[in-house]
Every structure is written in C-alpha cells, then in structure tokens.
Design an enzyme around this catalytic site. Structure first.
Site, PDB file in Angstrom:
ATOM      1  N   THR A 125      72.083  26.128  65.384  1.00  0.00           N
ATOM      2  CA  THR A 125      71.858  25.332  66.587  1.00  0.00           C
ATOM      3  C   THR A 125      71.579  23.890  66.193  1.00  0.00           C
ATOM      4  O   THR A 125      70.816  23.634  65.262  1.00  0.00           O
ATOM      5  CB  THR A 125      70.654  25.895  67.367  1.00  0.00           C
ATOM      6  OG1 THR A 125      70.906  27.264  67.675  1.00  0.00           O
ATOM      7  CG2 THR A 125      70.425  25.123  68.650  1.00  0.00           C
TER       8      THR A 125
ATOM      9  N   TYR B 174      72.627  33.142  71.269  1.00  0.00           N
ATOM     10  CA  TYR B 174      72.231  34.080  70.212  1.00  0.00           C
ATOM     11  C   TYR B 174      70.896  34.739  70.563  1.00  0.00           C
ATOM     12  O   TYR B 174      69.882  34.535  69.891  1.00  0.00           O
ATOM     13  CB  TYR B 174      72.157  33.375  68.859  1.00  0.00           C
ATOM     14  CG  TYR B 174      73.498  33.141  68.220  1.00  0.00           C
ATOM     15  CD1 TYR B 174      74.619  33.847  68.608  1.00  0.00           C
ATOM     16  CD2 TYR B 174      73.654  32.209  67.197  1.00  0.00           C
ATOM     17  CE1 TYR B 174      75.846  33.641  68.024  1.00  0.00           C
ATOM     18  CE2 TYR B 174      74.883  31.988  66.599  1.00  0.00           C
ATOM     19  CZ  TYR B 174      75.973  32.713  67.036  1.00  0.00           C
ATOM     20  OH  TYR B 174      77.191  32.504  66.441  1.00  0.00           O
TER      21      TYR B 174
ATOM     22  N   GLU C 120      62.401  26.859  62.965  1.00  0.00           N
ATOM     23  CA  GLU C 120      63.514  27.378  62.170  1.00  0.00           C
ATOM     24  C   GLU C 120      64.296  28.457  62.912  1.00  0.00           C
ATOM     25  O   GLU C 120      65.521  28.525  62.812  1.00  0.00           O
ATOM     26  CB  GLU C 120      63.010  27.933  60.833  1.00  0.00           C
ATOM     27  CG  GLU C 120      62.392  26.896  59.912  1.00  0.00           C
ATOM     28  CD  GLU C 120      63.349  25.779  59.534  1.00  0.00           C
ATOM     29  OE1 GLU C 120      64.578  25.945  59.695  1.00  0.00           O
ATOM     30  OE2 GLU C 120      62.872  24.722  59.095  1.00  0.00           O
TER      31      GLU C 120
ATOM     32  N   TRP D  40      58.985  18.654  64.217  1.00  0.00           N
ATOM     33  CA  TRP D  40      58.470  19.615  63.242  1.00  0.00           C
ATOM     34  C   TRP D  40      58.494  19.060  61.813  1.00  0.00           C
ATOM     35  O   TRP D  40      58.089  19.725  60.881  1.00  0.00           O
ATOM     36  CB  TRP D  40      59.307  20.897  63.293  1.00  0.00           C
ATOM     37  CG  TRP D  40      60.769  20.609  63.246  1.00  0.00           C
ATOM     38  CD1 TRP D  40      61.516  20.387  62.120  1.00  0.00           C
ATOM     39  CD2 TRP D  40      61.658  20.458  64.350  1.00  0.00           C
ATOM     40  NE1 TRP D  40      62.815  20.120  62.467  1.00  0.00           N
ATOM     41  CE2 TRP D  40      62.934  20.148  63.824  1.00  0.00           C
ATOM     42  CE3 TRP D  40      61.496  20.552  65.734  1.00  0.00           C
ATOM     43  CZ2 TRP D  40      64.052  19.936  64.644  1.00  0.00           C
ATOM     44  CZ3 TRP D  40      62.604  20.343  66.537  1.00  0.00           C
ATOM     45  CH2 TRP D  40      63.870  20.038  65.999  1.00  0.00           C
TER      46      TRP D  40
ATOM     47  N   ASP E 148      71.600  26.125  53.688  1.00  0.00           N
ATOM     48  CA  ASP E 148      72.127  26.201  55.047  1.00  0.00           C
ATOM     49  C   ASP E 148      73.477  25.480  55.092  1.00  0.00           C
ATOM     50  O   ASP E 148      74.031  25.133  54.056  1.00  0.00           O
ATOM     51  CB  ASP E 148      71.139  25.575  56.040  1.00  0.00           C
ATOM     52  CG  ASP E 148      71.097  24.059  55.924  1.00  0.00           C
ATOM     53  OD1 ASP E 148      71.446  23.539  54.843  1.00  0.00           O
ATOM     54  OD2 ASP E 148      70.737  23.391  56.905  1.00  0.00           O
TER      55      ASP E 148
ATOM     56  N   TYR F 294      67.534  31.805  54.203  1.00  0.00           N
ATOM     57  CA  TYR F 294      67.333  30.394  54.537  1.00  0.00           C
ATOM     58  C   TYR F 294      65.963  30.158  55.165  1.00  0.00           C
ATOM     59  O   TYR F 294      65.189  29.306  54.713  1.00  0.00           O
ATOM     60  CB  TYR F 294      68.419  29.859  55.490  1.00  0.00           C
ATOM     61  CG  TYR F 294      67.928  28.596  56.129  1.00  0.00           C
ATOM     62  CD1 TYR F 294      67.926  27.404  55.408  1.00  0.00           C
ATOM     63  CD2 TYR F 294      67.323  28.613  57.389  1.00  0.00           C
ATOM     64  CE1 TYR F 294      67.369  26.251  55.936  1.00  0.00           C
ATOM     65  CE2 TYR F 294      66.764  27.476  57.919  1.00  0.00           C
ATOM     66  CZ  TYR F 294      66.789  26.295  57.195  1.00  0.00           C
ATOM     67  OH  TYR F 294      66.213  25.180  57.706  1.00  0.00           O
TER      68      TYR F 294
ATOM     69  N   CYS G 122      80.462   7.825  53.485  1.00  0.00           N
ATOM     70  CA  CYS G 122      80.632   7.707  52.039  1.00  0.00           C
ATOM     71  C   CYS G 122      80.443   6.271  51.547  1.00  0.00           C
ATOM     72  O   CYS G 122      80.004   6.040  50.422  1.00  0.00           O
ATOM     73  CB  CYS G 122      82.013   8.218  51.629  1.00  0.00           C
ATOM     74  SG  CYS G 122      82.257   9.973  51.961  1.00  0.00           S
TER      75      CYS G 122
ATOM     76  N   CYS H 198      76.083  12.854  54.682  1.00  0.00           N
ATOM     77  CA  CYS H 198      77.199  13.733  54.299  1.00  0.00           C
ATOM     78  C   CYS H 198      77.530  14.649  55.467  1.00  0.00           C
ATOM     79  O   CYS H 198      77.469  15.877  55.380  1.00  0.00           O
ATOM     80  CB  CYS H 198      76.815  14.528  53.054  1.00  0.00           C
ATOM     81  SG  CYS H 198      78.221  15.232  52.161  1.00  0.00           S
TER      82      CYS H 198
END
Length: 361
Positions: A46, A85, A40, A27, A141, A123, A202, A195
DNA sequence: AATGCGGGGCA
DNA sequence: TGCCCAGCATT
C-alpha cells in the site's frame, strides 16, 4: 557473494539519509512497537499516501494494542474499509488479541516472536525489530528489491524463491548493524524518493557513479519479474430488495474476494445477461423463491479492476410487495444503518452515486 | 513453487 | 491500459 561497491553503498546511503533526506511520515522515528506494527500492516502493498490517513484514524480510535484487541470485528473492519487486502485486517485483530492475552499487552521483543504473529512476515518482523528495538535485521521490500537490483545490476527475478534468497542475503550484508533502524529507514526512503519505479532521479543520485544499472543503461529494466498474472472477468448482479426502507444484506464468508465485507443479494453470472435473463435465471429462482416485487431499475455497469480479476457489477433495485420474507443467510437492515457496515469499494461507489439513502426510500 | 488477495496513482 | 506499491497466507 562477491559484489563490488558494498561499502560505498552503505556509507553513501547513510550520508544521503542524514544530509539530504527530508521525507517525513507520522510513524518515522516512532519507538512504540504497537504504532510501528500498525503502520507496517497498513503499508503492506500500500502506498504511503494511501495508508497515511488510515494510520491516523486507527491510532486515534485505538491508542494501544489493548484498545484494538477489545474492539469488535465489525467496527475494526469499518475502519479498514476501502484499504483493500482485508485479510490483513483479520490477521491484525488476531495478533492484537494474542499480544493482549498471551503477552499481557506487551509487544514481543525478539525477531522470532514478532514473526510468529498473524500477518507478520519477514519484512514486517525486520521492520519492527529494527525500528522498535534496534535489532540487526535488514528489511526487504519492494523498494529494497529495486534499489539493490539496479545498484548491483542483479538480473535474478525478484518473484522467485532464488531471487528472494539472493536479495535477502545481500540486504543482510549491506545492513549497518550498529544503526539498523536508520539504515532500514534510509534504504526505503531512498527507493521511494530517488530510486523510484518510474522516472528515477539518477541525475541527482549520490550512488550513480557505482550503480551498475546506471552505468550500463539498464535502470528502466530492473528489477526483473517473471510471472504474468491471468486476469479473470466476473459479472456480479446485485439485487437491492427493499421492503419499507429496509434492505437485505449479508456478510461475505466464503474464501473469495472481500471476505468479511458486506453486500446485497448477489447473483453472479458466467457472462453478461440482460435484466430479463437475470430475472429468469436459475440463480434468481434459488435466491428469491416466490418474492413479489416491482422493478425500480437496473444500474449502469460498475467496473472494478482488482489484481487478479475484473469485477463488472450492476445493481437491480426491486421494491418488495407484501410482507418481507426471511431469506437464508441475509439480514434485513434499515437503510439508515448501512453506514454501520463495511462494504467493498464497488458497492460504496454505487451507494454514493445513486444516493440510495436519499431518494429511493 | 504457485496463487490469491484491493485499491489507488501514474505514465 | 499496465505497472507498482513499507507482503502475507495458503495450497
């Protein structure tokens, strides 16, 4: 809000995105708002790797929002089976039908009208608005919370009203409004690839020189959360009552887990019980009054860890004698038709392991 | 403001 | 095991 290094953050994030980021997903770069929306919804809470095959299957089964809107509830839930969900699925269908009817199949074009769709929050609305239409809305998010909390050394917990407000405001200030789609994609990719929650990279991070958490040795501690959830144990005893290669199932309707998925005859107990205790229980007498049967056997416990509860399920197989009774709320379906119904993971695991359809019938 | 809602992957 | 994941709806 006065914080150091905002310009550096946006500038170098976009440089990282154009020169280093190689992340690819079906996507990514998509401009069709229907496909963006679908991805989305699937990706809410997820992992990308988990949602990816579901996205591919949904696009194939429902190429346009009108295809999805026309589909039956049960068929769509079968496609969603295993993703969790399940209210996301119900809301997705409601939104598809809204778009098909109220908007003649044309996806809404403004942030507010997108936000008004069922299952679309701040979001998802920002993601669709920016990716599909280039509108200047910053996504917030789990990735964004983590990246910003670390880079700016923010100690406000993210799971509070104050935290959401603070991070949302900051995210809006950092957004490059001339390229909101690229910026939003960049910050989420950066959170997923560099991150990361565990073992962030890092040492190769282009933002580390200005990252407050890195400079003060707090990377592993951020972002902060406050709430700790209480996990409840529940004991599910499923009666698989068989009459001539047919079995009783029902669709879960009540406001509880697994709404709209199917199950066998459920006797939930407040604590673990033996087979004998189960057959002598009040719940058994209420559910199966006067049913005559032969006991085939009780399965081992199947444990499933949900976010807020632990389900410990056992399956008791009974072969009914005589004529199959009508049981209130249940339907008698042939074993060969079980694949047409969506079941929770606990039950599909049992069905696969027990080979119910292969040996017992 | 707090709670409930799945399932999978990882250390 | 505990934590987290391209969150949202409900109370």
């Amino acid at each position: 809000m006065k914080r150091a290094g905002k310009a550096f953050f946006t500038e170098n994030l976009l440089i990282w995105n154009s020169e280093i980021n190689t992340r690819n997903m079906p996507w990514k770069g998509e401009k069709d708002p229907y496909r963006i929306w679908l991805s989305e919804i699937i990706l809410q809470q997820t992992r990308v790797e988990q949602g990816w095959p579901y996205y591919e299957r949904f696009i194939k089964a429902y190429p346009t929002v009108n295809h999805l809107a026309r589909a039956s509830d049960d068929e769509v839930f079968r496609h969603w089976q295993g993703l969790g969900y399940y209210n996301r699925c119900r809301n997705m269908l409601a939104a598809a039908r809204t778009i098909s009817k109220d908007y003649q199949g044309q996806f809404p074009h403004t942030y507010e009208s997108i936000l008004a769709l069922k299952g679309v929050g701040a979001y998802t609305a920002a993601a669709i608005a920016s990716f599909a239409y280039g509108l200047p809305h910053a996504v917030v998010d789990g990735n964004v919370y983590r990246v910003l909390a670390r880079y700016f050394g923010i100690q406000t917990p993210t799971d509070t009203t104050e935290g959401k407000k603070e991070f949302t405001l900051l995210a809006g200030e950092l957004l490059d409004k001339t390229q909101s789609a690229a910026y939003n994609q960049a910050i989420m990719d950066f959170g997923a690839v560099v991150c990361k929650p565990q073992q962030p990279a890092c040492s190769s991070c282009p933002l580390s020189t200005q990252c407050l958490a890195y400079q003060t040795g707090r990377v592993e501690q951020l972002p902060l959360k406050t709430k700790k959830i209480m996990i409840r144990q529940r004991f599910f005893y499923y009666i698989i009552l068989i009459y001539n290669k047919q079995v009783y199932i029902r669709k879960r309707k009540e406001k509880d887990i697994w709404q709209n998925l199917h199950e066998f005859i459920l006797l939930e107990q407040p604590c673990p019980v033996t087979q004998a205790e189960l057959l002598a229980s009040e719940g058994y007498r209420a559910a199966l009054p006067g049913v005559s049967f032969k006991v085939e056997g009780l399965s081992a416990p199947y444990k499933q860890q949900l976010t807020h509860q632990t389900i410990i399920a056992q399956f008791l197989t009974l072969r009914g004698k005589g004529r199959a009774p009508a049981l209130e709320g249940y339907q008698l379906v042939p074993q060969s038709m079980l694949n047409d119904y969506a079941f929770p993971k606990t039950i599909t695991s049992y069905l696969e392991k027990s080979a119910l359809g292969l040996t017992l019938f």
